[in-house]
Design a protein around this motif. Structure first.
Motif, short mmCIF file in Angstrom:
data_model
loop_
_atom_site.label_atom_id
_atom_site.label_comp_id
_atom_site.label_asym_id
_atom_site.label_seq_id
_atom_site.Cartn_x
_atom_site.Cartn_y
_atom_site.Cartn_z
N SER A 101 50.73 -10.35 40.84
CA SER A 101 49.70 -10.79 41.80
C SER A 101 48.84 -9.63 42.28
O SER A 101 47.74 -9.83 42.78
CB SER A 101 50.33 -11.43 43.04
OG SER A 101 51.25 -12.40 42.69
N PRO A 131 42.43 -11.20 42.63
CA PRO A 131 42.87 -12.41 43.34
C PRO A 131 41.91 -13.57 43.08
O PRO A 131 40.82 -13.37 42.53
CB PRO A 131 42.80 -11.98 44.81
CG PRO A 131 41.74 -10.93 44.86
CD PRO A 131 41.78 -10.24 43.52
N CYS A 144 39.12 -11.14 50.02
CA CYS A 144 40.48 -11.25 50.57
C CYS A 144 41.50 -10.86 49.52
O CYS A 144 41.49 -11.40 48.41
CB CYS A 144 40.76 -12.67 51.03
SG CYS A 144 39.68 -13.19 52.36
N ASP A 145 42.40 -9.95 49.87
CA ASP A 145 43.38 -9.51 48.88
C ASP A 145 44.53 -10.51 48.76
O ASP A 145 44.75 -11.34 49.64
CB ASP A 145 43.87 -8.09 49.18
CG ASP A 145 44.76 -8.02 50.39
OD1 ASP A 145 45.87 -8.56 50.35
OD2 ASP A 145 44.33 -7.41 51.39
N ALA A 146 45.25 -10.40 47.64
CA ALA A 146 46.30 -11.38 47.31
C ALA A 146 47.37 -11.46 48.39
O ALA A 146 47.84 -12.55 48.72
CB ALA A 146 46.93 -11.00 45.97
N ILE A 147 47.76 -10.32 48.96
CA ILE A 147 48.85 -10.35 49.96
C ILE A 147 48.37 -11.00 51.25
O ILE A 147 49.09 -11.78 51.87
CB ILE A 147 49.39 -8.93 50.24
CG1 ILE A 147 49.98 -8.33 48.96
CG2 ILE A 147 50.45 -8.98 51.33
CD1 ILE A 147 50.72 -7.02 49.15
N SER A 148 47.14 -10.70 51.66
CA SER A 148 46.66 -11.28 52.92
C SER A 148 46.56 -12.80 52.80
O SER A 148 46.83 -13.53 53.76
CB SER A 148 45.32 -10.66 53.34
OG SER A 148 44.27 -11.12 52.53
#
Lengths: 356, 356
Positions: free
Chosen positions: B55, B60, B243-247
């Protein structure tokens, strides 16, 4: 639908079209958006697992100083020459808002990263695309003649993969009165880079990303390097907390693990040579690449056709359906296995064509 | 230092000043930047620990669809009415670039979130700050009279903590020809909100954040709600992968754990009443708050003095050294223990003053 409250330049423009992003569960050989074929460093994954709830509850350090400190040491430059961003797209956005006035002009050698035009459109600025000289050489005089407010130079360039040597870029920086941004998204796969120009010239910004070289496209982290007086102007324009706590920790861990990163770059460069050689044997014209992809002219010139046929085989590459780019495919260098699947697929398609 | 290549409006402006962010190791009672006193939901932390390297390696999803799907269900609105952002600051930036032309005007009731002026400055637009009516009532007619391109309304407002009811905001939306952005950063601590207005009016954008209500200030995640035709214009302006994958994974997990979030809101609201009551007993004038902070006039009116004295005791609150805000402190509602430390510190200072 009333939309008079939307700025006319925004209504009129088209947004940037990102490459296709199939779900991570989809079984696809994905060679279309230039990710690194290796996973992030195990040290990055460990740093993420170790994150404390308190780091998420609180606002992050507004200028990502933890990262800047490590990057300053690795790059051997002062910390105040570094600006951290939410991906290098954020750096490009900040630069455009800092240096390109509405009604002004952004110039770039063309073809290149299609985002530059979009950024100018959002700013309600004009663009001056200047054709590359024969053999993807930098058109220094034609770029200067645009009298643009800023020039954006992707180096190595996308989608061509070609490289302009620092001495030629220097010539441009020296003579140009506006701001020269050197987008080094792919520099870690090249034989040289222009980082030193950011220390030498007042009007140079170098931008870098963790998306390719550090296997962190999903994390969104990039940075700019420029003289501190330039960085401090860009600081005013960035969002107050543009980098989240986890991305800063991940990027810092990635930057510290240079051995791992370089191992991935070496693999990519080796397999890039192999893929280029094999494609050439198969009748492709392959441009000399200093990136983690190759840009290759399809035998017969039907780029779109081969893109579609490969997609049917579950192999995703990038095709640009515009102008002189139409006969080409941009192919990311993947794992050895993925590259073999690509070459196998192409052999299969060419054999079918021959039989037909 | 040559800086002719920097836009004049950027050279001339001051950047936004974030609240002080001491290191997470510093022993400080930190009640200055309105974080939630509770850590993020355990389910959020688990989702982050479970993140797959794949991920992060890949780009993303460009529009954070995983989050939008869950948010659409929780908020009971169509998914295409939602835009995800890198914090609600990103939403405010995108809105300003979409709706406020250079040379145009951004209006807002004043005092309010000081970022609005900075965003207008970056855009080279003018601002029309309009004083709140007596008792922090919305100055509808005066706002309309500005003929601004956009009005930004923080509701509940910061730093006052006060709330304008949806029927009054409706009046403004109905009569205004430009874009009305309702910044609902604190709405989860209020008795009502204006989300329904985004479905009712073409020209309304509601923005929300995970920084306060969901304990994720460090994660940077927010979203906008508006009619799909408005969202699709804003989509063109946002960074391609903002927006990043973790957020996205963290915000989605937080949104799904409504029970946990509401538990934190209930605690904050209860302790807000207690802190307001105690401060009133100590001679403060406390504005009625619908947020996770109280805005209170210091007995004697020396806001700066008390801010400094509290800081010496290791208690950090926010003071605004401008105009009518000078006699006030903005105090975040913390844990019960932190709130007790605050009240104890204030009692100590007032006793000393009396003795002197």
């Amino acid at each position: 639908m009333a939309s008079h409250f939307v700025r006319p330049n925004i209504r009129a423009m088209h947004g940037y079209t990102p490459g296709e992003q199939p779900g991570t569960g989809d079984r696809v050989v994905k060679l279309n958006t230039n990710e690194n074929p290796f996973p992030p460093s195990p040290k990055v994954m460990q740093a993420i697992r170790d994150i404390a709830p308190e780091s998420l509850r609180r606002y992050p350090n507004p200028t990502a100083d933890g990262f800047r400190e490590v990057a300053a040491s690795v790059l051997d430059i002062p910390q105040d020459m570094i600006l951290a961003g939410n991906g290098s797209d954020d750096i490009l956005t900040i630069a455009t808002r800092t240096f390109v006035p509405p009604g002004g002009t952004l110039a770039y050698p063309d073809p290149t990263y299609s985002l530059y035009k979009v950024l100018a459109n959002i700013e309600d600025a004009k663009v001056s695309p200047v054709h590359w000289k024969e053999g993807w050489q930098l058109p220094v005089d034609a770029l200067l003649a645009t009298k643009a407010d800023a020039i954006y130079l992707a180096n190595p360039n996308a989608p061509s993969g070609t490289f302009v040597t620092p001495d030629v870029v220097s010539e441009l920086a020296e003579q140009f009165e506006g701001l020269l941004l050197i987008d080094e998204a792919y520099a870690d796969f090249a034989e040289d880079n222009c980082l030193a120009l950011a220390s030498k010239y007042d009007n140079v910004v170098v931008s870098r990303t963790f998306s390719k070289a550090y296997s962190l496209a999903g994390m969104r982290f990039g940075y700019a390097v420029a003289k501190s007086a330039v960085i401090s102007q860009m600081m005013k324009v960035k969002d107050s907390y543009n980098c989240d706590a986890i991305s800063v920790i991940a990027a810092t861990a990635a930057m510290q693990d240079q051995d791992y990163a370089q191992m991935t770059w070496n693999h990519v460069k080796q397999d890039r040579a192999r893929v280029a050689e094999e494609l050439t044997k198969l009748g492709f014209e392959v441009l000399p690449s200093q990136t983690n992809f190759v840009f290759a002219k399809v035998p017969g010139g039907d780029g779109l056709g081969m893109y579609k046929s490969l997609k049917e085989l579950g192999i995703l590459v990038r095709h640009f359906d515009t102008g002189t780019l139409k006969p080409y495919l941009r192919i990311t260098i993947g794992t050895g296995q993925e590259n073999n699947a690509l070459l196998g697929g192409i052999r299969e398609l060419l054999a079918k064509e021959k039989a037909a």
